[in-house]
Scaffold this motif. Structure first.
Motif, mmCIF file in Angstrom:
data_model
loop_
_atom_site.group_PDB
_atom_site.id
_atom_site.type_symbol
_atom_site.label_atom_id
_atom_site.label_comp_id
_atom_site.label_asym_id
_atom_site.label_seq_id
_atom_site.Cartn_x
_atom_site.Cartn_y
_atom_site.Cartn_z
ATOM 1 N N VAL A 22 0.848 -1.192 0.000
ATOM 2 C CA VAL A 22 0.000 0.000 0.000
ATOM 3 C C VAL A 22 0.884 1.242 0.000
ATOM 4 C CG1 VAL A 22 -1.809 1.272 1.204
ATOM 5 C CG2 VAL A 22 -1.822 -1.229 1.230
ATOM 6 N N ALA A 23 0.677 2.117 -0.979
ATOM 7 C CA ALA A 23 1.435 3.355 -1.130
ATOM 8 C C ALA A 23 0.448 4.473 -1.452
ATOM 9 C CB ALA A 23 2.467 3.200 -2.249
ATOM 10 N N PRO A 24 0.914 5.733 -1.448
ATOM 11 C CA PRO A 24 -0.007 6.839 -1.759
ATOM 12 C C PRO A 24 -0.742 6.665 -3.083
ATOM 13 C CG PRO A 24 2.000 7.712 -0.810
ATOM 14 C CD PRO A 24 2.235 6.231 -0.990
ATOM 15 N N ALA A 25 -0.120 6.005 -4.062
ATOM 16 C CA ALA A 25 -0.749 5.854 -5.371
ATOM 17 C C ALA A 25 -1.957 4.920 -5.353
ATOM 18 C CB ALA A 25 0.280 5.334 -6.384
ATOM 19 N N PRO A 153 -1.014 5.576 -11.454
ATOM 20 C CA PRO A 153 0.355 5.189 -11.838
ATOM 21 C C PRO A 153 1.261 5.181 -10.613
ATOM 22 C CG PRO A 153 -0.532 6.781 -13.393
ATOM 23 C CD PRO A 153 -1.507 6.708 -12.254
ATOM 24 N N PRO A 154 2.295 4.349 -10.634
ATOM 25 C CA PRO A 154 3.107 4.152 -9.423
ATOM 26 C C PRO A 154 4.057 5.307 -9.111
ATOM 27 C CG PRO A 154 4.029 2.922 -11.257
ATOM 28 C CD PRO A 154 2.725 3.489 -11.748
ATOM 29 N N ASP A 156 7.646 6.195 -6.750
ATOM 30 C CA ASP A 156 8.885 5.426 -6.627
ATOM 31 C C ASP A 156 8.737 4.245 -5.669
ATOM 32 O OD1 ASP A 156 10.112 7.126 -8.366
ATOM 33 O OD2 ASP A 156 11.435 8.070 -6.902
ATOM 34 N N ALA A 157 8.099 4.494 -4.529
ATOM 35 C CA ALA A 157 7.978 3.439 -3.519
ATOM 36 C C ALA A 157 7.153 2.267 -4.038
ATOM 37 C CB ALA A 157 7.353 4.004 -2.246
ATOM 38 N N LEU A 158 6.050 2.584 -4.714
ATOM 39 C CA LEU A 158 5.186 1.523 -5.209
ATOM 40 C C LEU A 158 5.844 0.770 -6.357
ATOM 41 C CD1 LEU A 158 2.582 -0.010 -5.151
ATOM 42 C CD2 LEU A 158 1.489 1.815 -6.460
ATOM 43 N N LEU A 159 6.501 1.500 -7.268
ATOM 44 C CA LEU A 159 7.176 0.826 -8.374
ATOM 45 C C LEU A 159 8.264 -0.108 -7.850
ATOM 46 C CD1 LEU A 159 7.416 0.482 -11.412
ATOM 47 C CD2 LEU A 159 8.994 2.423 -11.452
ATOM 48 N N ALA A 160 9.012 0.344 -6.840
ATOM 49 C CA ALA A 160 10.047 -0.505 -6.248
ATOM 50 C C ALA A 160 9.437 -1.761 -5.632
ATOM 51 C CB ALA A 160 10.821 0.282 -5.199
ATOM 52 N N ALA A 161 8.330 -1.593 -4.910
ATOM 53 C CA ALA A 161 7.683 -2.743 -4.278
ATOM 54 C C ALA A 161 7.152 -3.716 -5.318
ATOM 55 C CB ALA A 161 6.555 -2.266 -3.376
ATOM 56 N N VAL A 162 6.605 -3.192 -6.409
ATOM 57 C CA VAL A 162 6.097 -4.053 -7.472
ATOM 58 C C VAL A 162 7.241 -4.852 -8.106
ATOM 59 C CG1 VAL A 162 5.082 -4.031 -9.799
ATOM 60 C CG2 VAL A 162 4.040 -2.685 -7.970
ATOM 61 N N LEU A 163 8.370 -4.195 -8.329
ATOM 62 C CA LEU A 163 9.523 -4.901 -8.895
ATOM 63 C C LEU A 163 9.991 -6.017 -7.971
ATOM 64 C CD1 LEU A 163 11.522 -1.862 -10.286
ATOM 65 C CD2 LEU A 163 10.567 -3.721 -11.658
ATOM 66 N N ARG A 185 15.465 4.273 -14.127
ATOM 67 C CA ARG A 185 15.743 4.247 -15.556
ATOM 68 C C ARG A 185 14.649 3.659 -16.431
ATOM 69 N NH1 ARG A 185 20.054 4.047 -12.543
ATOM 70 N NH2 ARG A 185 21.987 5.093 -13.190
ATOM 71 N N MET A 186 13.774 2.833 -15.877
ATOM 72 C CA MET A 186 12.768 2.172 -16.709
ATOM 73 C C MET A 186 11.531 3.039 -16.882
ATOM 74 S SD MET A 186 11.155 -0.610 -14.059
ATOM 75 C CE MET A 186 9.665 -0.796 -15.028
ATOM 76 N N GLU A 187 10.718 2.672 -17.849
ATOM 77 C CA GLU A 187 9.425 3.342 -18.039
ATOM 78 C C GLU A 187 8.590 3.183 -16.774
ATOM 79 O OE1 GLU A 187 5.301 2.334 -20.321
ATOM 80 O OE2 GLU A 187 7.151 1.976 -21.448
ATOM 81 N N ARG A 188 7.924 4.255 -16.366
ATOM 82 C CA ARG A 188 7.200 4.241 -15.103
ATOM 83 C C ARG A 188 5.769 3.741 -15.315
ATOM 84 N NH1 ARG A 188 9.870 6.358 -11.264
ATOM 85 N NH2 ARG A 188 8.026 6.612 -9.957
ATOM 86 N N SER A 189 5.635 2.448 -15.430
ATOM 87 C CA SER A 189 4.318 1.830 -15.538
ATOM 88 C C SER A 189 4.391 0.412 -15.009
ATOM 89 C CB SER A 189 3.828 1.816 -16.989
ATOM 90 O OG SER A 189 4.517 0.843 -17.749
ATOM 91 N N PHE A 190 3.251 -0.110 -14.588
ATOM 92 C CA PHE A 190 3.194 -1.479 -14.080
ATOM 93 C C PHE A 190 3.463 -2.484 -15.186
ATOM 94 C CE2 PHE A 190 0.493 0.967 -11.156
ATOM 95 C CZ PHE A 190 1.094 0.652 -9.960
ATOM 96 N N ALA A 191 2.943 -2.199 -16.387
ATOM 97 C CA ALA A 191 3.167 -3.108 -17.506
ATOM 98 C C ALA A 191 4.651 -3.192 -17.839
ATOM 99 C CB ALA A 191 2.369 -2.643 -18.724
ATOM 100 N N ALA A 192 5.342 -2.045 -17.825
ATOM 101 C CA ALA A 192 6.776 -2.040 -18.108
ATOM 102 C C ALA A 192 7.544 -2.795 -17.030
ATOM 103 C CB ALA A 192 7.278 -0.605 -18.213
#
Length: 228
Positions: A22-25, A153-154, A156-163, A185-192
């Motif tokens: 769970v993140a702000p996003a 959209p994620p 930083d915290a959420l994208l890191a957790a998803v990865l 460095r990567m595209e900022r999306s869950f699909a990416a």
């Protein structure tokens, strides 16, 4: 080093509540889903892009309620009274049935059965109900009147957790340095994120190297060259 044969091993995603970060996003959407007894009219639309965590959150809700999870396209062959008898139902990819007469009709009847019995209905989609191209006016009006929870959209915290979760689903242990490198460095999306982790896994299997920054750089360079 010679490239090795890649085995298409089954990936088992973790879908329990403890694995949902769970993140702000996404915090507001998570709170809305978990407060399911307070949904106006007993229904909620969970909207977000591919890979945003809709399916994971649906399974969290299904654990809370005992709801069966059904693909919208399969509703025409489903036993609607039996589904409604569960008292709560989750329908995935509801936006994909616009123009599919039998599936639309089935969703309309299931909606009415649940409403009559005081049940709960959770539906996932990539966009708002007005964009689903529904042919049944009564169904369209009911969907457009439903409360909506948006997975954004994620950050930083959420994208890191998803990865981290995507690597863990593939039983790959990675360092915080690698996660930080990818987030920057990567595209900022869950699909990416899903595509990048899958590509790193394939490259690691093919080369025999463990996932790290050097291997990730190779994957991102290949992705960038293909996009040109």
């Amino acid at each position: 080093m010679a490239r090795q044969l890649i085995l298409d091993l089954h990936v088992r995603p973790a879908r329990g509540r403890e694995a949902f970060f769970v993140a702000p996003a996404n915090a507001i959407a998570v709170a809305q889903v978990e407060d399911w007894r307070g949904w106006p009219g007993g229904k909620l639309l969970l909207i977000g892009p591919e890979g945003a965590g809709k399916t994971h959150l649906v399974h969290v809700w299904a654990e809370l309620t005992g709801a069966p999870v059904v693909q919208a396209a399969d509703l025409a062959q489903a036993d609607l009274p039996a589904l409604a008898a569960a008292g709560a139902v989750a329908i995935e990819d509801a936006d994909r049935i616009g123009g599919d007469g039998p599936a639309e009709t089935a969703l309309f009847h299931l909606h009415n059965l649940l409403a009559a019995g005081g049940g709960a209905l959770l539906l996932t989609a990539r966009g708002a109900a007005r964009d689903w191209a529904l042919a049944l006016p009564d169904l369209a009006s009911r969907m457009q009147a439903a409360a909506t929870a948006q997975l954004n959209p994620p950050d930083d915290a959420l994208l890191a957790a998803v990865l981290v979760k995507l690597f863990a689903d593939r039983q790959l242990a990675v360092t915080p340095q690698l996660i930080g490198y990818l987030v920057g460095r990567m595209e900022r999306s869950f699909a990416a994120a899903a595509e990048t982790v899958a590509a790193i896994d394939r490259e690691a299997l093919a080369t025999g190297h463990r996932p790290g920054i050097r291997l990730a750089r190779t994957v991102l360079d290949k992705t960038a060259s293909l996009a040109r």
